[in-house]
Scaffold this motif. Structure first.
Motif, PDB file in Angstrom:
ATOM      1  N   LEU A 182      -4.883  -0.824  24.690  1.00  0.00           N
ATOM      2  CA  LEU A 182      -5.976  -2.252  23.546  1.00  0.00           C
ATOM      3  C   LEU A 182      -5.650  -3.651  23.040  1.00  0.00           C
ATOM      4  CD1 LEU A 182      -7.898   0.840  20.886  1.00  0.00           C
ATOM      5  CD2 LEU A 182      -8.798  -0.839  22.619  1.00  0.00           C
ATOM      6  N   GLN A 183      -6.187  -3.845  23.883  1.00  0.00           N
ATOM      7  CA  GLN A 183      -5.353  -5.432  23.570  1.00  0.00           C
ATOM      8  C   GLN A 183      -7.051  -6.492  23.350  1.00  0.00           C
ATOM      9  OE1 GLN A 183      -3.278  -5.980  26.461  1.00  0.00           O
ATOM     10  NE2 GLN A 183      -4.345  -7.865  26.855  1.00  0.00           N
ATOM     11  N   THR A 184      -6.761  -7.888  22.335  1.00  0.00           N
ATOM     12  CA  THR A 184      -8.083  -8.483  22.583  1.00  0.00           C
ATOM     13  C   THR A 184      -8.348  -9.099  23.666  1.00  0.00           C
ATOM     14  OG1 THR A 184      -7.193  -8.485  19.838  1.00  0.00           O
ATOM     15  CG2 THR A 184      -8.612 -10.495  20.875  1.00  0.00           C
ATOM     16  N   PRO A 185      -9.235  -9.064  24.198  1.00  0.00           N
ATOM     17  CA  PRO A 185      -9.616 -10.531  25.343  1.00  0.00           C
ATOM     18  C   PRO A 185      -9.162 -11.497  24.900  1.00  0.00           C
ATOM     19  CG  PRO A 185     -11.703  -8.804  24.682  1.00  0.00           C
ATOM     20  CD  PRO A 185     -10.714  -8.688  24.012  1.00  0.00           C
ATOM     21  N   SER A 186      -8.955 -12.196  26.264  1.00  0.00           N
ATOM     22  CA  SER A 186      -8.271 -13.210  26.472  1.00  0.00           C
ATOM     23  C   SER A 186      -9.992 -14.172  25.455  1.00  0.00           C
ATOM     24  CB  SER A 186      -8.205 -14.124  27.863  1.00  0.00           C
ATOM     25  OG  SER A 186      -8.565 -13.879  28.613  1.00  0.00           O
ATOM     26  N   PHE A 187     -10.554 -14.164  26.047  1.00  0.00           N
ATOM     27  CA  PHE A 187     -12.295 -15.316  26.199  1.00  0.00           C
ATOM     28  C   PHE A 187     -12.376 -15.072  24.381  1.00  0.00           C
ATOM     29  CE2 PHE A 187     -13.905 -10.901  26.966  1.00  0.00           C
ATOM     30  CZ  PHE A 187     -14.724 -10.945  26.097  1.00  0.00           C
ATOM     31  N   ALA A 188     -11.706 -13.958  23.237  1.00  0.00           N
ATOM     32  CA  ALA A 188     -11.952 -13.745  21.860  1.00  0.00           C
ATOM     33  C   ALA A 188     -10.802 -14.421  21.096  1.00  0.00           C
ATOM     34  CB  ALA A 188     -12.197 -12.281  21.695  1.00  0.00           C
ATOM     35  N   SER A 189     -11.409 -15.142  19.963  1.00  0.00           N
ATOM     36  CA  SER A 189     -10.840 -15.990  18.867  1.00  0.00           C
ATOM     37  C   SER A 189     -11.341 -15.353  17.553  1.00  0.00           C
ATOM     38  CB  SER A 189     -10.521 -17.150  18.595  1.00  0.00           C
ATOM     39  OG  SER A 189     -11.969 -18.044  18.877  1.00  0.00           O
ATOM     40  N   ASP A 202     -12.821   3.505  37.282  1.00  0.00           N
ATOM     41  CA  ASP A 202     -13.065   4.903  36.924  1.00  0.00           C
ATOM     42  C   ASP A 202     -13.677   4.727  35.884  1.00  0.00           C
ATOM     43  OD1 ASP A 202     -10.816   4.841  35.120  1.00  0.00           O
ATOM     44  OD2 ASP A 202      -9.590   6.048  36.014  1.00  0.00           O
ATOM     45  N   ASN A 203     -14.705   4.952  34.664  1.00  0.00           N
ATOM     46  CA  ASN A 203     -15.206   4.245  33.345  1.00  0.00           C
ATOM     47  C   ASN A 203     -14.841   4.729  31.911  1.00  0.00           C
ATOM     48  OD1 ASN A 203     -17.777   4.800  35.311  1.00  0.00           O
ATOM     49  ND2 ASN A 203     -18.028   3.217  34.048  1.00  0.00           N
ATOM     50  N   ASN A 204     -13.078   4.927  32.160  1.00  0.00           N
ATOM     51  CA  ASN A 204     -12.599   5.583  30.829  1.00  0.00           C
ATOM     52  C   ASN A 204     -11.954   4.358  30.063  1.00  0.00           C
ATOM     53  OD1 ASN A 204     -12.319   7.891  31.816  1.00  0.00           O
ATOM     54  ND2 ASN A 204      -9.988   7.515  34.094  1.00  0.00           N
ATOM     55  N   GLY A 205     -12.431   3.448  29.770  1.00  0.00           N
ATOM     56  CA  GLY A 205     -12.499   1.987  29.098  1.00  0.00           C
ATOM     57  C   GLY A 205     -12.908   2.230  28.366  1.00  0.00           C
ATOM     58  N   TYR A 206     -12.792   1.769  27.393  1.00  0.00           N
ATOM     59  CA  TYR A 206     -13.270   1.640  25.660  1.00  0.00           C
ATOM     60  C   TYR A 206     -12.738   0.510  24.708  1.00  0.00           C
ATOM     61  CZ  TYR A 206      -8.498   3.649  24.372  1.00  0.00           C
ATOM     62  OH  TYR A 206      -6.606   3.502  23.943  1.00  0.00           O
ATOM     63  N   GLY A 207     -13.442   0.402  23.441  1.00  0.00           N
ATOM     64  CA  GLY A 207     -13.304  -0.556  23.086  1.00  0.00           C
ATOM     65  C   GLY A 207     -14.287  -0.381  21.564  1.00  0.00           C
ATOM     66  N   TYR A 208     -13.955  -1.702  20.759  1.00  0.00           N
ATOM     67  CA  TYR A 208     -14.600  -1.551  19.260  1.00  0.00           C
ATOM     68  C   TYR A 208     -14.730  -3.340  19.157  1.00  0.00           C
ATOM     69  CZ  TYR A 208     -10.103  -2.961  16.938  1.00  0.00           C
ATOM     70  OH  TYR A 208      -9.180  -3.328  16.664  1.00  0.00           O
ATOM     71  N   ALA A 209     -15.681  -3.511  18.635  1.00  0.00           N
ATOM     72  CA  ALA A 209     -15.572  -4.616  17.998  1.00  0.00           C
ATOM     73  C   ALA A 209     -15.901  -4.754  16.755  1.00  0.00           C
ATOM     74  CB  ALA A 209     -17.150  -6.293  18.955  1.00  0.00           C
ATOM     75  N   THR A 219     -11.469  -7.557  17.754  1.00  0.00           N
ATOM     76  CA  THR A 219     -11.754  -6.937  18.924  1.00  0.00           C
ATOM     77  C   THR A 219     -11.241  -6.535  19.832  1.00  0.00           C
ATOM     78  OG1 THR A 219     -13.149  -6.766  20.777  1.00  0.00           O
ATOM     79  CG2 THR A 219     -12.350  -9.043  19.980  1.00  0.00           C
ATOM     80  N   LYS A 220     -10.292  -5.517  20.763  1.00  0.00           N
ATOM     81  CA  LYS A 220     -10.149  -4.811  21.099  1.00  0.00           C
ATOM     82  C   LYS A 220     -10.296  -3.903  22.246  1.00  0.00           C
ATOM     83  CE  LYS A 220      -5.725  -5.303  17.982  1.00  0.00           C
ATOM     84  NZ  LYS A 220      -4.847  -5.071  17.733  1.00  0.00           N
ATOM     85  N   ARG A 221      -9.896  -4.031  23.389  1.00  0.00           N
ATOM     86  CA  ARG A 221     -10.174  -3.588  24.423  1.00  0.00           C
ATOM     87  C   ARG A 221      -9.309  -2.549  25.421  1.00  0.00           C
ATOM     88  NH1 ARG A 221     -15.965  -6.027  27.551  1.00  0.00           N
ATOM     89  NH2 ARG A 221     -17.442  -6.586  26.068  1.00  0.00           N
ATOM     90  N   ASN A 222      -9.701  -1.888  26.036  1.00  0.00           N
ATOM     91  CA  ASN A 222      -8.873  -1.138  27.212  1.00  0.00           C
ATOM     92  C   ASN A 222      -9.637  -0.827  28.833  1.00  0.00           C
ATOM     93  OD1 ASN A 222      -6.188   0.357  28.722  1.00  0.00           O
ATOM     94  ND2 ASN A 222      -6.697   1.644  27.567  1.00  0.00           N
ATOM     95  N   TYR A 223      -9.632  -1.907  29.104  1.00  0.00           N
ATOM     96  CA  TYR A 223     -10.414  -1.975  30.209  1.00  0.00           C
ATOM     97  C   TYR A 223      -9.935  -2.559  31.218  1.00  0.00           C
ATOM     98  CZ  TYR A 223     -12.448  -6.372  29.204  1.00  0.00           C
ATOM     99  OH  TYR A 223     -12.378  -7.733  29.791  1.00  0.00           O
ATOM    100  N   ARG A 224     -10.869  -2.398  32.741  1.00  0.00           N
ATOM    101  CA  ARG A 224     -10.244  -2.934  33.935  1.00  0.00           C
ATOM    102  C   ARG A 224      -8.942  -2.878  33.742  1.00  0.00           C
ATOM    103  NH1 ARG A 224     -14.826  -4.743  33.537  1.00  0.00           N
ATOM    104  NH2 ARG A 224     -15.895  -6.283  33.573  1.00  0.00           N
TER     105      ARG A 224
END
Length: 718
Positions: free
Chosen positions: A586-593, A542-549, A576-581
């Protein structure tokens, strides 16, 4: 790998002892000096900006008849023929006011532009190939700009908290599917296209034009050279291969053909690798670039690229990291890009284009076999109208027809499983640049799209405002909504999805004076309708994911303080944090520093006929999930640090020797960890580091240029 051969081609633009000095002044019709005016030789990288007295001065290696271009926003551009047959050439120009004396106010929020006609040049092709850490790669050089995120295990573009698929690349306004080369998991890749074919770039970290869509985070717009200056042949002999290129030039037709071959086996035999290769990367490609003048002002450009690549190696088995599995890759790629532009009348311009991409990837992850085929056809028609001195319109329509096919075998003896889909994406846009007052300009646009696969449409408002705060400074504001279809690996599982969405808010300050640029930009991005699914791998998407940067970017470039020296410093902070996939919160993606710092330095030493440079990159640790700690607790990788150096030596004006070394300190950088899916007998989940393929990369090459151009022959005799 192809791009390495062009590291040398553009180094011919490094200053030599045979130079012509070009100087003069620029005034308005009242005789008042005009500071900040761009003065350059057409189709070259030689030029300067006028100082506060309206004076300019620069040196050039070009000879003979050339065209001097003098331009500034708010004034009519002047193109004046000059004859460069003396040691010093003096040219003074008067500019006629075009739009209420706007004093150079431009739209800059979120955008780094690099083209010959821009007052604020951020990156030229020469910058790309002489940046030590880039080794001639577009993405490598752009990763030294603020807003980007270093990702050593992929080599792709990660911009302001966005994943790599959220940054899209366009050539001459047309979408490029799969712009990065073949790469094994957790090993870096490179862009397929050489910077040598481009006259400039427009890298937008957000708030980009309504003309472009399908990119949640950023766009990289590349414009190919309109018309080469001469007939010439380039031969590159490299430590990893070689290439041969020839350009045949005439008054109305120009054709460039190029062939390259690279084999890293000899290099890997000499330099120790951290990867066990069974077949080091081998690639071959050829390209053809045609330019044809049509009528008085029309120009047709056709570019084609065909490439093939293979490699094989052993990597840790995700099912048991104490074992290794064989990985073999085979890739074929075709890209065709054609564009045409012409003047329909004094106030109307037509731009049309058609681009085609085809990818065939075959990957063996023993014993499994995975294949995918992707195709994309993009047609676009654009009309530009100068409504009045204060208003210009840019409008158009486009259609992207794409297809994706994937097949999978558990083993060579198993029956293949096949999945496929196709999508037609129709889009239309309109955008107006409005010079409201002598110090205020607005760009207001709108874009709409419809997908036959998703059976949904979207509407994207865009607005940019720029206000001139002083003779050399301005502030800009930008807002926009940006949509993108979900990734192919998600659409292959479910087509009952919606567009993903990001809203951009940007505030920018810029000051440009006498070859010094200062930019400060803060932003906020809101993500909506991101795709989600659960860790168990259910069929519910579904498309229930969200986040911010949110964050701030700083950039300083200086080519004035020390003669013959160019350096820039860029720093970015991001939260930045996302709640997706498959995430549950909400947590910081593994590719972001959070922190990224780059320092790029280049200096030309005339007595040694050499340019030396270095790039120092530092990135704070990236988050990762450790199954040995409590669920939800995140750890961080060590700080990333890379110091790269390069050196270019001009033996003669047409012979260049180049060398570069990455990570000269030998630091062991770690990008993440692979964990066993089950614990051992002590209850510990064992892990292996995801690190660099080699501690250092050493590159050496030689370029020889042959030309029938009279100017080149004169230089060759020095």
């Amino acid at each position: 790998m192809k791009n390495w051969s062009f590291v040398f081609s553009l180094l011919l633009a490094i200053p030599t002892l045979a130079q012509v000095k070009i100087a003069g002044s620029v005034t308005d019709t009242k005789g008042e000096a005009l500071p900040g005016v761009s003065v350059f030789l057409k189709d070259t990288y030689s030029g300067a900006s006028t100082n506060e007295k309206g004076e300019y001065r620069f040196t050039a290696t070009e000879k003979g008849s050339q065209m001097l271009v003098v331009s500034m926003v708010g004034y009519k551009e002047v193109q004046q023929p000059v004859q460069l047959d003396q040691e010093t050439v003096i040219v003074s120009v008067t500019l006629e006011e075009a739009i209420n004396r706007l004093e150079g106010v431009t739209i800059t929020a979120g955008s780094f532009e690099a083209s010959d006609g821009k007052k604020s040049v951020m990156l030229k092709p020469l910058d790309i190939v002489t940046t030590a850490s880039a080794v001639g790669d577009l993405a490598g050089a752009i990763n030294t700009l603020p807003g980007t995120q270093k990702n050593g295990e992929s080599g792709r573009l990660f911009v302001r908290g966005g994943a790599s698929n959220e940054a899209r690349l366009f050539i001459d306004g047309l979408y490029v599917q799969n712009p990065f080369q073949l790469s094994a998991p957790n090993l870096p890749t490179r862009t397929r296209f050489s910077p040598f074919i481009f006259k400039g770039t427009n890298f937008s970290t957000g708030g980009y034009s309504a003309e472009y869509g399908q990119a949640l985070s950023s766009t990289l717009v590349l414009n190919t050279i309109d018309y080469p200056a001469r007939t010439q042949t380039d031969l590159s002999l490299l430590s990893v291969g070689g290439s041969l290129s020839h350009t045949q030039h005439s008054e109305r037709t120009s054709v460039t053909a190029d062939a390259s071959y690279f084999n890293l086996a000899p290099y890997y035999g000499l330099i120790s690798q951290n990867v066990r290769w069974t077949k080091p990367p081998v690639s071959a490609d050829g390209s053809l670039h045609l330019r044809q003048k049509v009528g008085k002002q029309g120009l047709l450009k056709v570019y084609s690229l065909i490439s093939t690549a293979q490699s094989a190696l052993y990597q840790p088995d995700p099912a048991n990291i104490d074992r290794e599995r064989s990985v073999a890759l085979n890739n074929r790629y075709v890209h065709l890009n054609s564009s045409y532009r012409d003047a329909l009348s004094a106030n109307w311009w037509l731009k049309a284009g058609l681009a085609y991409s085809f990818l065939n990837d075959q990957t063996q992850l023993a014993p499994a076999q995975i294949g995918r085929k992707e195709r994309s056809l993009h047609g676009k028609l654009t009309l530009v109208n100068q409504v009045s001195q204060n208003i210009s319109l840019n409008m158009g329509a486009e259609l992207i027809a794409s297809g994706y096919r994937q097949h999978y075998r558990d083993s060579a003896a198993a029956s293949p499983k096949t999945a496929l889909f196709s999508e037609n994406l129709a889009g239309a846009f309109i955008e107006a640049d409005v010079y409201v007052t002598p110090k205020l300009v607005a760009r207001i646009g709108s874009r709409t799209e419809y997908s036959t696969l998703l059976q949904r449409g979207n509407w994207s408002p865009r607005i940019n405002l720029a206000y001139k705060t002083g003779l050399y400074s301005q502030v800009s504001l930008a807002y926009g909504s940006f949509y993108q279809s979900p990734e192919n690996d998600l659409l292959i599982r479910s087509s009952r999805l919606d567009f993903e969405r990001a809203n951009h808010f940007i505030l920018n300050f810029q000051r440009v004076r006498q070859k010094q640029v200062l930019r400060v930009e803060t932003y906020y991005k809101q993500y909506e309708h991101l795709v989600k699914f659960d860790k168990a791998g259910s069929r519910r998407y579904d498309n229930n994911g969200y986040g911010y940067a949110q964050g701030v970017d700083l950039f300083w470039r200086d080519t004035k303080t020390w003669r013959g020296t160019d350096y820039w410093v860029s720093y970015s902070f991001i939260d930045t944090k996302r709640n997706y996939r498959d995430l549950s919160a909400l947590q910081t993606p593994s590719f972001a520093s959070a922190h990224n710092l780059s320092i790029v330095f280049k200096r030309f030493i005339a007595p040694l006929k050499s340019q030396v440079g270095f790039t120092n990159s530092v990135t704070s640790g990236r988050p990762y999930s450790d199954p040995n700690v409590s669920e939800g607790e995140m750890r961080k990788t060590p700080v990333y640090h890379d110091l790269s150096v390069n050196w270019s030596y001009l033996h003669r004006s047409n012979i260049i020797l180049y060398a570069s070394v990455s990570n000269v300190t030998g630091r062991k950088n770690t990008f993440g960890y692979l964990y066993n899916p089950t614990p051992d007998e002590t209850g510990i989940y064992r892990r292996r580091e995801i690190g660099q393929g080699a501690t250092r990369f050493v590159f050496v090459g030689l370029l020889v240029t042959f030309s029938t151009d009279k100017t080149a022959n004169q230089l060759n005799n020095l």
